[in-house]
Scaffold this active site. Sequence first.
Site, mmCIF file in Angstrom:
data_model
loop_
_atom_site.group_PDB
_atom_site.id
_atom_site.type_symbol
_atom_site.label_atom_id
_atom_site.label_comp_id
_atom_site.label_asym_id
_atom_site.label_seq_id
_atom_site.Cartn_x
_atom_site.Cartn_y
_atom_site.Cartn_z
ATOM 1 N N ALA A 1 0.496 -1.455 0.147
ATOM 2 C CA ALA A 1 0.192 0.046 -0.204
ATOM 3 C C ALA A 1 0.859 1.305 0.273
ATOM 4 O O ALA A 1 0.225 2.868 -0.329
ATOM 5 C CB ALA A 1 -0.839 -0.084 1.163
ATOM 6 N N GLY B 1 3.770 1.544 -1.643
ATOM 7 C CA GLY B 1 4.813 1.368 -2.092
ATOM 8 C C GLY B 1 4.927 2.008 -3.854
ATOM 9 O O GLY B 1 3.852 3.185 -3.345
ATOM 10 N N MET C 1 4.056 2.144 -6.697
ATOM 11 C CA MET C 1 2.643 1.716 -7.266
ATOM 12 C C MET C 1 1.023 1.540 -6.409
ATOM 13 O O MET C 1 0.191 2.526 -6.493
ATOM 14 C CB MET C 1 2.487 0.299 -8.053
ATOM 15 C CG MET C 1 3.348 0.458 -9.230
ATOM 16 S SD MET C 1 2.407 1.311 -10.404
ATOM 17 C CE MET C 1 0.785 0.777 -10.517
ATOM 18 N N ASP D 1 1.160 -3.542 4.170
ATOM 19 C CA ASP D 1 1.819 -3.276 3.821
ATOM 20 C C ASP D 1 3.196 -4.356 4.683
ATOM 21 O O ASP D 1 2.162 -5.584 5.100
ATOM 22 C CB ASP D 1 3.008 -2.118 3.823
ATOM 23 C CG ASP D 1 4.111 -1.821 3.185
ATOM 24 O OD1 ASP D 1 4.481 -2.281 2.573
ATOM 25 O OD2 ASP D 1 3.372 -0.989 2.144
ATOM 26 N N THR E 1 5.655 -8.605 -10.854
ATOM 27 C CA THR E 1 6.593 -8.940 -11.835
ATOM 28 C C THR E 1 8.181 -9.838 -11.111
ATOM 29 O O THR E 1 8.152 -10.284 -9.850
ATOM 30 C CB THR E 1 6.859 -8.657 -12.947
ATOM 31 O OG1 THR E 1 7.884 -7.468 -12.153
ATOM 32 C CG2 THR E 1 6.286 -7.928 -13.205
ATOM 33 N N GLN F 1 2.093 -8.260 -16.671
ATOM 34 C CA GLN F 1 3.454 -7.534 -16.382
ATOM 35 C C GLN F 1 3.133 -6.298 -16.433
ATOM 36 O O GLN F 1 4.246 -5.676 -16.552
ATOM 37 C CB GLN F 1 4.918 -8.201 -17.469
ATOM 38 C CG GLN F 1 5.012 -9.640 -17.224
ATOM 39 C CD GLN F 1 4.095 -10.257 -17.735
ATOM 40 O OE1 GLN F 1 3.187 -10.636 -18.394
ATOM 41 N NE2 GLN F 1 4.548 -11.512 -17.613
ATOM 42 N N HIS G 1 15.104 0.958 -16.756
ATOM 43 C CA HIS G 1 14.275 1.277 -15.447
ATOM 44 C C HIS G 1 15.148 2.266 -14.253
ATOM 45 O O HIS G 1 16.107 2.418 -14.875
ATOM 46 C CB HIS G 1 13.282 -0.150 -14.771
ATOM 47 C CG HIS G 1 12.597 -0.010 -15.552
ATOM 48 N ND1 HIS G 1 12.971 -0.815 -17.280
ATOM 49 C CD2 HIS G 1 10.853 -0.077 -15.627
ATOM 50 C CE1 HIS G 1 11.697 -1.571 -17.501
ATOM 51 N NE2 HIS G 1 10.450 -0.956 -16.217
ATOM 52 N N LYS H 1 15.521 -0.269 -9.645
ATOM 53 C CA LYS H 1 14.370 -1.643 -9.662
ATOM 54 C C LYS H 1 15.174 -2.475 -9.837
ATOM 55 O O LYS H 1 16.397 -2.881 -9.354
ATOM 56 C CB LYS H 1 13.637 -1.338 -11.395
ATOM 57 C CG LYS H 1 13.164 -2.623 -11.973
ATOM 58 C CD LYS H 1 12.762 -2.780 -12.976
ATOM 59 C CE LYS H 1 11.657 -3.508 -13.652
ATOM 60 N NZ LYS H 1 10.398 -3.973 -12.807
#
EC number: 1.17.1.8
Length: 270
Positions: A9, A11, A13, A34, A104, A129, A160, A164
Amino acid sequence: MVKVAVTGALGRMGSGIIKTITETDGLDVVAAIDIPNHPKKGLDIGELTGVGKIGVALSTSDELEVVLKESGAEVLVDFTAPAPCVNTAKTAAKLGVNLVIGTTGFTSEQRAEMENAISENKVAATISQNYAVGVNIFFKTLELLAQKLGDYDIELIEMHHKFKKDAPSGTALRAAEIIQNNLNRDSNLIFGRKGITGERTKEEICIHALRGGDVVGDHTAMFAADGERLELTHKASSRQSFISGVILAVKFVAEKKEGIYNTFDVLDLN
């Protein structure tokens, strides 16, 4: 009103998804989860994500089953990491909660374990993805390019941000899978090159992964032949492109009783 739970929650995204859900008619955040022992556990997730108090406290994954039961969540959105995502999916599926999976980096065994739980419990899930609409048009276009330019040399380049954790990206791997499935010849996926590699073989499809700065996500597929080169590129300038697709997926999967779907299904691209 579709009741939505979000894991990861706080993060990159997760927080964006929560913000967007609060602004979307027909959707309601009822749970935000989380990592265990998160220092902000118990605080209002709306205040933590900058949208103002919404009356939903941040919970942790060690209490996931209780939180899902008490909140009455109908759809759970997961953008975390492979191992916790598999556990989350198994718990949610057991409780009859539909899923939108954006995590992913799964191994084939993890993916199979998750899909088995979804199928055995007869819930619905979208697994992708990349949920960005533009990326999925990119994927669809790759089908045509692979069919028509299959004799060209094919390379994939992705970049990225420096944070990542997995490489190559799930999007690049999905692009390679689509290309391979649409070629009328044998192909061999490789990752980068080093040393005296010799002449490039026709079978090679090479993925190059770049990392640096705050790049949200760039993907290029290159089809090269003598005398010409075609490059297809998608660039994401913000995570909102992914989040908009996630919202579509939540609405889509909320109406399904069971089955495993992807973003081609969500966007009616099949």
